[in-house]
Design a protein around this motif. Structure first.
Motif, short mmCIF file in Angstrom:
data_model
loop_
_atom_site.label_atom_id
_atom_site.label_comp_id
_atom_site.label_asym_id
_atom_site.label_seq_id
_atom_site.Cartn_x
_atom_site.Cartn_y
_atom_site.Cartn_z
N LYS A 1 -21.57 -32.04 54.58
CA LYS A 1 -20.19 -31.64 53.75
C LYS A 1 -19.78 -32.63 52.97
O LYS A 1 -19.39 -32.59 51.62
CB LYS A 1 -19.11 -31.19 54.69
CG LYS A 1 -17.84 -30.51 53.93
CD LYS A 1 -16.78 -30.07 55.16
CE LYS A 1 -15.51 -29.75 54.18
NZ LYS A 1 -14.47 -29.06 54.93
N VAL A 2 -19.82 -34.09 53.49
CA VAL A 2 -19.17 -35.12 52.59
C VAL A 2 -20.23 -35.33 51.42
O VAL A 2 -19.73 -35.49 50.37
CB VAL A 2 -19.32 -36.36 53.51
CG1 VAL A 2 -18.81 -37.66 52.53
CG2 VAL A 2 -18.29 -36.25 54.62
N ALA A 3 -21.38 -35.20 51.82
CA ALA A 3 -22.53 -35.29 50.49
C ALA A 3 -22.45 -34.20 49.57
O ALA A 3 -22.52 -34.31 48.57
CB ALA A 3 -23.87 -35.55 51.00
N ARG A 4 -22.17 -32.89 49.95
CA ARG A 4 -21.78 -31.94 49.03
C ARG A 4 -20.45 -32.13 48.12
O ARG A 4 -20.74 -31.97 46.96
CB ARG A 4 -21.70 -30.60 49.72
CG ARG A 4 -23.15 -30.14 50.32
CD ARG A 4 -22.98 -28.75 50.65
NE ARG A 4 -22.38 -28.65 51.93
CZ ARG A 4 -22.81 -28.70 53.32
NH1 ARG A 4 -24.07 -29.12 53.33
NH2 ARG A 4 -22.02 -28.63 54.18
N GLU A 5 -19.37 -32.55 48.83
CA GLU A 5 -18.36 -32.97 47.93
C GLU A 5 -18.64 -34.03 46.90
O GLU A 5 -18.08 -34.16 45.70
CB GLU A 5 -17.13 -33.31 48.86
CG GLU A 5 -16.72 -32.31 49.45
CD GLU A 5 -16.13 -31.07 49.04
OE1 GLU A 5 -15.60 -31.44 47.94
OE2 GLU A 5 -16.31 -29.86 49.39
N PHE A 6 -19.41 -35.11 47.46
CA PHE A 6 -19.77 -36.15 46.56
C PHE A 6 -20.50 -35.48 45.25
O PHE A 6 -20.40 -35.96 44.26
CB PHE A 6 -20.45 -37.17 47.34
CG PHE A 6 -19.66 -38.48 47.65
CD1 PHE A 6 -19.47 -39.29 46.90
CD2 PHE A 6 -19.15 -38.47 49.08
CE1 PHE A 6 -18.49 -40.44 47.30
CE2 PHE A 6 -18.48 -39.37 49.57
CZ PHE A 6 -17.84 -40.34 48.72
N HIS A 7 -21.37 -34.65 45.56
CA HIS A 7 -22.37 -34.13 44.59
C HIS A 7 -21.50 -33.44 43.46
O HIS A 7 -21.75 -33.42 42.26
CB HIS A 7 -23.36 -33.09 45.23
CG HIS A 7 -24.24 -32.50 44.12
ND1 HIS A 7 -25.31 -33.54 43.62
CD2 HIS A 7 -24.30 -31.49 43.58
CE1 HIS A 7 -26.02 -32.74 42.92
NE2 HIS A 7 -25.39 -31.49 42.81
N ARG A 8 -20.25 -32.53 43.84
CA ARG A 8 -19.35 -31.87 43.12
C ARG A 8 -18.56 -32.91 42.24
O ARG A 8 -18.68 -32.87 40.98
CB ARG A 8 -18.65 -30.95 43.77
CG ARG A 8 -17.79 -30.20 43.11
CD ARG A 8 -16.76 -29.30 43.98
NE ARG A 8 -17.64 -28.30 44.72
CZ ARG A 8 -17.90 -28.66 46.08
NH1 ARG A 8 -17.31 -29.41 46.81
NH2 ARG A 8 -18.70 -27.82 46.81
N GLN A 9 -18.01 -34.16 42.83
CA GLN A 9 -17.25 -35.10 42.13
C GLN A 9 -18.27 -35.71 41.28
O GLN A 9 -17.68 -36.06 39.99
CB GLN A 9 -16.69 -35.95 43.14
CG GLN A 9 -16.01 -37.24 42.58
CD GLN A 9 -15.45 -38.04 43.72
OE1 GLN A 9 -15.74 -37.89 44.94
NE2 GLN A 9 -14.76 -38.96 43.22
N ILE A 10 -19.35 -36.15 41.46
CA ILE A 10 -20.47 -36.69 40.49
C ILE A 10 -20.61 -35.98 39.30
O ILE A 10 -20.77 -36.32 38.26
CB ILE A 10 -21.50 -37.28 41.13
CG1 ILE A 10 -21.25 -38.42 42.18
CG2 ILE A 10 -22.68 -37.39 40.30
CD1 ILE A 10 -22.37 -38.73 43.06
N GLY A 11 -20.82 -34.45 39.63
CA GLY A 11 -20.92 -33.71 38.44
C GLY A 11 -19.78 -33.62 37.36
O GLY A 11 -19.82 -33.65 36.18
N VAL A 12 -18.51 -33.81 37.78
CA VAL A 12 -17.22 -33.98 37.16
C VAL A 12 -17.31 -35.21 36.33
O VAL A 12 -16.98 -35.11 35.24
CB VAL A 12 -16.14 -33.62 37.89
CG1 VAL A 12 -14.87 -33.86 37.16
CG2 VAL A 12 -16.22 -32.06 38.51
N ALA A 13 -17.57 -36.13 37.21
CA ALA A 13 -17.48 -37.46 36.51
C ALA A 13 -18.69 -37.39 35.67
O ALA A 13 -18.46 -38.38 34.43
CB ALA A 13 -17.97 -38.53 37.87
N GLN A 14 -19.83 -36.82 35.54
CA GLN A 14 -20.84 -37.13 34.49
C GLN A 14 -20.37 -36.14 33.36
O GLN A 14 -20.68 -36.70 32.21
CB GLN A 14 -22.19 -36.48 35.28
CG GLN A 14 -22.98 -37.24 36.13
CD GLN A 14 -24.06 -36.54 36.54
OE1 GLN A 14 -24.40 -35.66 36.56
NE2 GLN A 14 -24.85 -37.62 37.39
N TYR A 15 -19.75 -35.10 33.62
CA TYR A 15 -19.32 -34.34 32.45
C TYR A 15 -18.03 -35.25 31.66
O TYR A 15 -18.06 -35.05 30.57
CB TYR A 15 -18.74 -33.23 33.05
CG TYR A 15 -17.99 -32.08 32.00
CD1 TYR A 15 -18.69 -31.36 30.87
CD2 TYR A 15 -16.41 -31.94 31.75
CE1 TYR A 15 -18.35 -30.73 29.99
CE2 TYR A 15 -16.30 -31.12 30.67
CZ TYR A 15 -16.92 -30.72 29.84
OH TYR A 15 -16.45 -29.75 28.81
#
Length: 686
Positions: free
Chosen positions: A507-521
């Motif tokens: 779950k932690v990795a999935r939340e990081f993945h979502r956060q990184i997507g926003v940061a990339q945008y």
């Protein structure tokens, strides 16, 4: 040789002489051990003491043989007398049977018991000495010699012990040519083991006296007990095998304490004959009587000596291959530095030994959080943070690294990260490598673990997951190399790479993945804005640097205008501010004039329009002044001329209609205005 009491009396005397020599050697070695306080010499004393029971049992056996021969001769004499005398001395035969039965018990029980006793004694004493040497391993002085010991005197003492042991062993072994005296071979072989140990002690004393190095004595503190264990093990194994070996009638048994290995040094025959005797004894077949074996036996000794000399000569050569380095050790200590590829000469073994190491070979180790390899063995090639599966199962077997982070309120916190660091290294300084650690791979692995933990803890989770993998390799390479140099491990780091860097799976990795997507945008939007800004600045001023210079100049111009407005009228500071404002305006004009963008184009157009408008108005003013002078000089001509100019300009390009009529009603006009004078005359006449 005739078997009589004299034969066994001589053997008994030889056994007693061997016992005396063994006791003297034991006492002499014990005295030297007490003087030197050397564990190696004390262990040699215990070993020499183990030979005393051998000579005792041999003396007893040969004494019983002498008594048996005496009683047998007495019985034979009685048998030749009359019956009355034989009946009168009948107890002589009973005494003979008693002695023979006692002799059989000595062979069947006495020799095996002594053999087992000596074997157990040597093994137990050797193990005890080795344990004592292990407990004193941290104190090199205690394993060597006493500070008051004179190494030259020790050389003479050990040389005397070795000389007496060798002469006694060879002297006793000479008796073994006689079949009845072959039991003495066991005592002679044990004396030869005493000689071997004394020679080793002599070599150690010579090393201390010549090169002042006690390493060999520290080695002997372990080597002598090891030899005791080897000799005891051989005696024990031989005794066990002899217990199951069938006995032949009339055969003289060979006791287990008669070492087959040491017998090669004590036997006066050639090496081939001794080996043949051993084969005959073990197999019960006369293998050594064949012509081939006899030829081999005669050539065995010179061939063995020649082979030993060849091996000794080869031990003086050290061959170091390409991408390798070697070291030469004298009695276990390094002699000089490392040697490069090629052929090198050294002292023969065991004085000097050599070791070659592949210093050019690149080695690799991995420091990973994934101890069980479950993240890499999922069956697919891609390693995804958001891989489906049981979150709890995916975290098993992981050793996390700590890194910095921030809570929602901005306070400092700690986070976990899964990482894998691959280090490629090789031996840089061979001498430092050999002196540094007995476990070099464990040492560099520990250093890498510490430096990787320090690197991850000094950075935030966002920094690690964004650029930490690319920056981590060079950073860790320098840190690990500096730490290795400080510790003197002798390694050279070739490359360091951070191959895996991710948050804990699940779950932690999935939340990081979502956060990184926003940061990339967000980063994408910022990059687009910066791109648009650069395009705009370049279009306006020709370059980004020129645009920023103009912007800074305009800001400074506004500041100086404010300073002028705030200054009092007539004040000197106001005059300075006004001059500064004018200079700033001039500077901005210069910057704008040198620019190559749209702003410069607009400014240049404005300047061109200003100059064209000013010049045009001035030319109009001057033209009007000229027209006024022409009017004042000839008003009619001026009006006619301007009338015709207007008429010509108005009729230019227009459709023209001529109406014909009576000459009395309409004037006759000459419409050919190509002749200016005609037209003027016509108008004037009208």
């Amino acid at each position: 040789m005739k078997r009589d009491e004299t034969t066994y009396t001589t053997a008994t005397s030889a056994a007693l002489a061997g016992l005396a020599v063994q006791c003297v050697l034991c006492l002499g070695t014990g005295a030297v051990g007490a003087w030197t306080e050397s564990p190696a010499i004390i262990a040699a004393t215990w070993h020499i003491a183990g030979g005393i029971p051998i000579w005792i049992i041999l003396a007893i056996i040969y004494q019983q043989h002498r008594l048996e021969r005496t009683e047998a001769l007495a019985a034979e004499k009685l048998a030749t007398q009359d019956a009355a005398s034989a009946a009168l001395f009948g107890d002589v035969s009973d005494e003979l049977q008693l002695i023979r039965s006692r002799l059989d018990r000595l062979y069947n029980l006495g020799l095996p018991i002594v053999s087992f006793t000596i074997a157990i004694y040597l093994i137990a004493a050797g193990v005890g000495m080795l344990y004592r040497a292990a407990t004193l391993a941290d104190d090199p002085v205690a394993l060597a010699l006493s500070p008051d010991c004179n190494p030259v005197g020790l050389m003479f003492a050990t040389a005397g012990i070795a000389f007496v042991a060798f002469i006694a062993a060879r002297w006793v072994s000479g008796y073994t040519r006689i079949r009845e005296w072959q039991l003495l071979r066991g005592g002679a072989s044990y004396l030869m083991s005493t000689f071997v140990i004394a020679i080793l002690l002599l070599a150690g004393a010579a090393t201390v006296a010549i090169v002042e190095e006690t390493f060999f004595f520290r080695l002997l503190a372990r080597l002598v007990p090891a030899l005791m264990i080897l000799v005891g093990s051989e005696i024990l194994l031989t005794a066990l095998l002899a217990a199951y070996r069938p006995k032949r009638p009339g055969e003289i048994p060979r006791p287990a304490f008669d070492s087959r290995v040491l017998g090669l040094l004590t036997a006066p025959e050639s090496l081939g004959q001794v080996v043949g005797e051993l084969i005959n004894y073990q197999f019960g077949v006369e293998v050594s009587t064949s012509w081939f074996y006899q030829m081999l036996g005669r050539a065995m000794t010179p061939l063995t000596i020649f082979g030993g000399l060849v091996l000794l000569a080869l031990s003086t050569l050290v061959i170091v291959g390409p991408e390798e380095q070697g070291v030469i050790m004298r009695f276990g200590s390094l002699r000089g530095g490392a040697v490069g590829p090629g052929i090198h000469i050294k002292a023969p073994w065991p004085i000097e030994t050599a070791a070659v190491y592949p210093t050019g070979k690149v080695l690799q180790l991995t420091i990973t959080s994934d101890r069980l390899g479950q993240l890499r063995n999922r069956g697919d090639n891609a390693l995804l943070w958001t891989s489906s599966g049981d979150d709890d199962a995916s975290k098993m077997g992981l050793d996390y690294f700590l890194c910095a982070s921030k809570d929602a309120d901005g306070s400092a916190a700690m986070s976990l990260v899964v990482a894998e660091v691959i280090v490629q290294y090789r031996i840089g300084d061979l001498v430092e490598f050999l002196k540094a650690s007995t476990e070099p791979r464990a040492s560099i692995e520990m250093v890498t673990q510490q430096e990787a933990s320090r690197y991850f803890a000094s950075r935030t989770i966002d920094e690690l997951l964004s650029r930490g993998r690319t920056e981590g390799g060079p950073q860790l390479e320098g840190d690990i190399q500096r730490r290795i140099d400080q510790l003197g491990l002798g390694f050279e780091i070739v490359d360091v790479a951070v191959t895996t860097l991710q948050p804990p799976p699940g779950k932690v990795a999935r939340e990081f993945h979502r956060q990184i997507g926003v940061a990339q945008y967000r980063e994408t939007l910022i990059q687009r804005a910066e791109k648009q800004a650069i395009v705009t600045l370049v279009r306006v001023a020709g370059s980004v640097a020129r645009s920023r210079d103009i912007s800074d100049a305009i800001v400074e111009l506004d500041r100086r205008r404010t300073a002028v407005a705030d200054a009092d009228a007539g004040d000197r500071q106001r005059d300075d501010a006004v001059r500064s404002l004018a200079q700033q305006e001039l500077q901005i004009e210069t910057l704008l004039g040198d620019a190559r963008g749209e702003a410069a184009e607009i400014i240049h157009k404005a300047r061109a329009y200003r100059w064209s408008r000013a010049i045009g108005e001035r030319s109009a003013l001057e033209r009007f002044a000229g027209q006024l002078l022409a009017y004042q000089a000839s008003p009619a001509y001026f009006r006619t001329r301007y009338y015709l100019d207007v008429l010509a300009a108005g009729l230019d390009g227009q459709r023209k209609v001529v109406i014909a009529g009576d000459h009395a009603d309409l004037p006759v006009l000459d419409l050919d205005f190509s002749e200016e004078s005609n037209a003027i005359d016509t108008l004037i006449g009208e």
